[in-house]
Design an enzyme around this catalytic site. Structure first.
Site, short mmCIF file in Angstrom:
data_model
loop_
_atom_site.label_atom_id
_atom_site.label_comp_id
_atom_site.label_asym_id
_atom_site.label_seq_id
_atom_site.Cartn_x
_atom_site.Cartn_y
_atom_site.Cartn_z
N HIS A 81 27.03 36.82 33.58
CA HIS A 81 27.44 37.04 34.97
C HIS A 81 26.61 38.15 35.57
O HIS A 81 26.19 39.07 34.88
CB HIS A 81 28.93 37.39 35.07
CG HIS A 81 29.37 38.50 34.16
ND1 HIS A 81 29.59 38.31 32.82
CD2 HIS A 81 29.62 39.80 34.39
CE1 HIS A 81 29.98 39.45 32.26
NE2 HIS A 81 29.98 40.38 33.19
N ILE A 126 38.10 41.41 39.62
CA ILE A 126 39.53 41.74 39.64
C ILE A 126 39.76 43.26 39.67
O ILE A 126 40.82 43.72 40.09
CB ILE A 126 40.24 41.09 38.43
CG1 ILE A 126 41.72 40.90 38.69
CG2 ILE A 126 39.99 41.87 37.15
CD1 ILE A 126 42.41 39.97 37.71
N GLU A 151 31.77 43.04 28.71
CA GLU A 151 33.15 42.77 28.27
C GLU A 151 33.41 41.27 28.15
O GLU A 151 34.19 40.85 27.29
CB GLU A 151 34.14 43.37 29.27
CG GLU A 151 34.12 44.89 29.32
CD GLU A 151 34.93 45.43 30.48
OE1 GLU A 151 35.62 44.64 31.17
OE2 GLU A 151 34.85 46.64 30.72
N HIS A 154 26.83 41.05 38.48
CA HIS A 154 27.66 41.79 39.43
C HIS A 154 26.85 42.07 40.69
O HIS A 154 25.68 42.49 40.60
CB HIS A 154 28.04 43.16 38.84
CG HIS A 154 28.84 43.14 37.59
ND1 HIS A 154 30.18 43.48 37.55
CD2 HIS A 154 28.48 42.86 36.30
CE1 HIS A 154 30.61 43.41 36.29
NE2 HIS A 154 29.61 43.04 35.51
P1 AMP Z 1 31.16 43.07 32.13
O1 AMP Z 1 31.63 44.39 31.62
O2 AMP Z 1 29.78 43.12 32.70
O3 AMP Z 1 31.34 41.98 31.10
O4 AMP Z 1 32.08 42.73 33.37
C1 AMP Z 1 33.20 41.92 33.30
C2 AMP Z 1 33.89 42.03 34.63
O5 AMP Z 1 34.81 40.98 34.75
C3 AMP Z 1 34.66 43.34 34.85
O6 AMP Z 1 34.14 44.01 35.99
C4 AMP Z 1 36.10 42.88 35.06
O7 AMP Z 1 36.79 43.63 36.02
C5 AMP Z 1 35.91 41.44 35.51
N1 AMP Z 1 37.01 40.53 35.25
C6 AMP Z 1 37.70 40.38 34.10
N2 AMP Z 1 38.63 39.44 34.23
C7 AMP Z 1 38.52 38.96 35.49
C8 AMP Z 1 39.21 37.97 36.24
N3 AMP Z 1 40.22 37.25 35.70
N4 AMP Z 1 38.86 37.76 37.52
C9 AMP Z 1 37.85 38.47 38.07
N5 AMP Z 1 37.16 39.42 37.42
C10 AMP Z 1 37.50 39.67 36.15
#
Ligand code: AMP
Length: 119
Positions: free
Chosen positions: A104, A34, A99, A106
């Site tokens: 997941h 997002i 976060e 990336h």
């Molecule tokens: P991390 O810091 O590795 O946990 O990455 C979490 C990622 O999830 C971040 O890059 C956010 O931008 C992404 N994110 C959070 N909420 C959403 C959502 N609803 N749809 C898509 N990506 C999201």
């Protein structure tokens, strides 16, 4: 760390909030981040309730682990990022800057991603 059923990716998997879907099969879901950090920024998540790469790799079944990584490869190939290259990141825990507490990966692509670690 126990899995939090209310994390945002769990809600996406349950269809409670939408995502910009890229790919889905029995083992994985992929969608656009997002808040993209590159022209292509896709997240690939396993369908099972795993907090981190360690939780998934230690406790996932062989089918889940194979299915997930096959999906990562398929998403990379289908999105034409393998030739120019890309970066995979799996942040873990506080020091890793994670976060969302659902494992997941990336996939960052579409430009030179830069230094491996910021700062
Ligand atoms: P991390 O810091 O590795 O946990 O990455 C979490 C990622 O999830 C971040 O890059 C956010 O931008 C992404 N994110 C959070 N909420 C959403 C959502 N609803 N749809 C898509 N990506 C999201």
């Amino acid at each position: 760390m126990a899995y939090d059923e209310n994390n945002i990716f769990a809600k996406i998997l349950r269809g409670e909030i939408p995502c910009d879907k890229v790919y889905e099969d029995d083992y994985a879901l992929a969608f656009h981040d997002i808040a993209p950090h590159a022209p292509v920024h896709i997240l690939v998540i396993p369908k099972g309730p795993y907090v981190s790469v360690v939780d998934f790799s230690a406790n996932g079944s062989a089918d889940e682990i194979e299915g997930f990584w096959r999906a990562v490869a398929k998403v990379a190939q289908d999105n034409n990022i393998t030739e120019d290259g890309f970066r995979t990141i799996a942040n873990t825990g506080v020091n890793g800057g994670q976060e969302v507490p659902h494992f997941h990966v990336h996939l960052l692509a579409g430009k030179k991603i830069g230094p491996m670690v910021a700062g």
